[in-house]
Design a protein around this motif. Sequence first.
Motif, PDB file in Angstrom:
ATOM      1  N   THR A  85       2.077  33.910   3.049  1.00  0.00           N
ATOM      2  CA  THR A  85       3.513  33.868   3.385  1.00  0.00           C
ATOM      3  C   THR A  85       4.029  32.430   3.462  1.00  0.00           C
ATOM      4  O   THR A  85       3.292  31.472   3.246  1.00  0.00           O
ATOM      5  N   GLU A 214      10.577  41.686  10.610  1.00  0.00           N
ATOM      6  CA  GLU A 214       9.990  42.561   9.580  1.00  0.00           C
ATOM      7  C   GLU A 214       8.938  43.482  10.200  1.00  0.00           C
ATOM      8  O   GLU A 214       7.954  43.845   9.567  1.00  0.00           O
ATOM      9  N   SER A 217       9.872  46.648   8.231  1.00  0.00           N
ATOM     10  CA  SER A 217      10.022  46.508   6.772  1.00  0.00           C
ATOM     11  C   SER A 217       8.864  45.751   6.124  1.00  0.00           C
ATOM     12  O   SER A 217       8.777  45.708   4.898  1.00  0.00           O
ATOM     13  N   GLY A 218       7.987  45.180   6.930  1.00  0.00           N
ATOM     14  CA  GLY A 218       6.930  44.325   6.390  1.00  0.00           C
ATOM     15  C   GLY A 218       5.650  45.052   6.033  1.00  0.00           C
ATOM     16  O   GLY A 218       5.567  46.276   6.062  1.00  0.00           O
ATOM     17  N   PHE A 226       6.434  41.315   2.163  1.00  0.00           N
ATOM     18  CA  PHE A 226       7.543  41.343   3.129  1.00  0.00           C
ATOM     19  C   PHE A 226       8.858  41.550   2.376  1.00  0.00           C
ATOM     20  O   PHE A 226       9.038  41.033   1.263  1.00  0.00           O
ATOM     21  N   HIS A 228      11.844  40.453   2.580  1.00  0.00           N
ATOM     22  CA  HIS A 228      12.725  39.338   2.211  1.00  0.00           C
ATOM     23  C   HIS A 228      12.317  38.686   0.898  1.00  0.00           C
ATOM     24  O   HIS A 228      13.110  37.993   0.271  1.00  0.00           O
ATOM     25  N   GLU A 229      11.066  38.915   0.468  1.00  0.00           N
ATOM     26  CA  GLU A 229      10.590  38.276  -0.768  1.00  0.00           C
ATOM     27  C   GLU A 229      11.454  38.696  -1.957  1.00  0.00           C
ATOM     28  O   GLU A 229      11.616  37.921  -2.911  1.00  0.00           O
ATOM     29  N   MET A 238       9.229  34.651  11.697  1.00  0.00           N
ATOM     30  CA  MET A 238       9.251  36.084  11.365  1.00  0.00           C
ATOM     31  C   MET A 238       8.378  36.862  12.347  1.00  0.00           C
ATOM     32  O   MET A 238       7.261  36.446  12.669  1.00  0.00           O
ATOM     33  N   ILE A 240       6.338  40.344  12.967  1.00  0.00           N
ATOM     34  CA  ILE A 240       5.761  41.493  12.270  1.00  0.00           C
ATOM     35  C   ILE A 240       4.964  42.326  13.275  1.00  0.00           C
ATOM     36  O   ILE A 240       4.610  41.836  14.350  1.00  0.00           O
TER      37      ILE A 240
END
Length: 395
Positions: A85, A214, A217-218, A226, A228-229, A238, A240
Motif C-alpha cells: 500500500t 476502508e 471496502s478494503g 483497497f 481507493h486504488e 487509512m 482497515i
Amino acid sequence: MISPVMPTYARAPIEFDRGEGSWLIATDGTRYLDFGAGIAVTALGHAHPKLVTALENQARRVWHVSNLYEIPEQRRLAERLVEATFADTVFVTNSGAEAMECSIKTARKYWSATGEDRVEIVTIEGAFHGRTIGAISAAGAGKLVDGFGPMLPGFRQVPFGDIEAMRATVSDRTAAVFVEPVQGEGGIRPLEAEYLRELRRLCDETGALLGFDEVQSGMGRTGHLFAHEAAGITPDIMAIAKGIGGGFPLGACLATEEAARGMTPGTHGSTYGGNPLACAVGLAVLEEVLSEGFLDDVRRKAGRLMQSLAGLADAHPGVIADVRGAGLLLGLKLVDGTAPGKLVEAGREAGVLTVPAGDNVVRILPPLTVTEDEIGAGIERLDRALTAMEREAAA
Ligand code: PLP
C-alpha cells in the motif's frame, strides 16, 4: 427480565453449528449460502484451510506476549501491508472502531507535532466509522449518537458526494478529512473516482490530511486490494479491519511516515492490538488476497454477480429499485415502502443470508472465494425470496 446478553442487537433466530467456505450450517442442519460474510468479514469464507492452519500453528506456539516485546507476526503483517500500500507504518488494532480511533488520533497528533493549531475533522453524512464516542462523533448523527451525551468537539459533516460543500468546509484550519470510498452501513454508496481525486487535490491545497475508512471496502472486497486504488490516488491515513482478519478480530491504522510524525513511543497503545494469533491469521489472509490472480478472479465473479442482480432487478421491479456498489460490495436498493429487513428475512427463509443497510438497501457481500456455482445458487434463492415477497404483497 433483561437478557444476560445486553440487548443491543436485533438478532435473527438462528444458531450456526459450523461453516464451510460460502456456507453456514445451522444447528438444525439447514444450509445457508452466506452472502453476508459476517458483514464483509469472512473474506476467505468459513474454515479456510490456510487460515485454520495459520491459527492452529500459532496457537501451539504463543498466544499473547503484549507490546512490551517484539512481536514478529505483527512486524511481518505490518511489513506486508507497507509493501502492498501507500503506507510507511502500521498500528495494529482489534477492530474497525479502534482503527478509526487511531486514525483520528494520528491526524490530530500530526498537527500538534507540527505546532499548528488544527483539530477540525471533516466527514460525510451517512458515514459509519464504528461505535466508540470518537467514531460516533465522526459520523455525527441519528441513532448512533442519540442519548449518548455531548459528542466530541471538532467534527463537521458535509453532504454525501457534494464536492462544493467539501470545498466550502475544508480550509487551512482543517486537520483531516475522513471518508469511506464506498459507504457500507450507509447503503453501499460509492464516492465517484473524480470526487476522490478532487478531494485529494483539495487536501493537498489546504494541507489537510486525507484519511480513508476502508474497514468494509478494503482487503479485496471491491476487486482492488483497497477501493481507493480505482481512483488512482492514495490517502495519508487509512483504517482497515473486517476482511483482514478473515473472522479473527483484527484491524489496523496505516499511515505515511509524514502523517505518523506525532505517533511516538507512549502516544498510543492497546493490550491486545497486534497479538500473535490475530497477526498470524491476518498475514495468511493478506498472502491469499495478494496471491497471483486472486483479485482478477474477484473482479470476474463480481461482474457475473452484478449482471445476475441486475437481472433480478428487471424481474422484480416491484421490490428492487436499483443495484449498486463495486466488486463484491453490492447493494440492492429497494423501492420505497419495502423495508430491507423484509428481503433479508425472505432470503433467510429461502436459504441465503444477506445484510440490511441504510438508505433502504440490502447488502450482498459473499466471501471473496465464492464460486460461480454458488453465485448461481445465491441468485436462485434470492429470486425465490423476491417471488415470495411479491406473492405476500399481492395476497
Ligand atoms: N468503519 C466502517 C466503514 C465500518 O463498516 C465499520 C463496521 O461496520 C466500522 C468502521 C467499525 O468496525 P468495528 O465494528 O470492527 O468496530
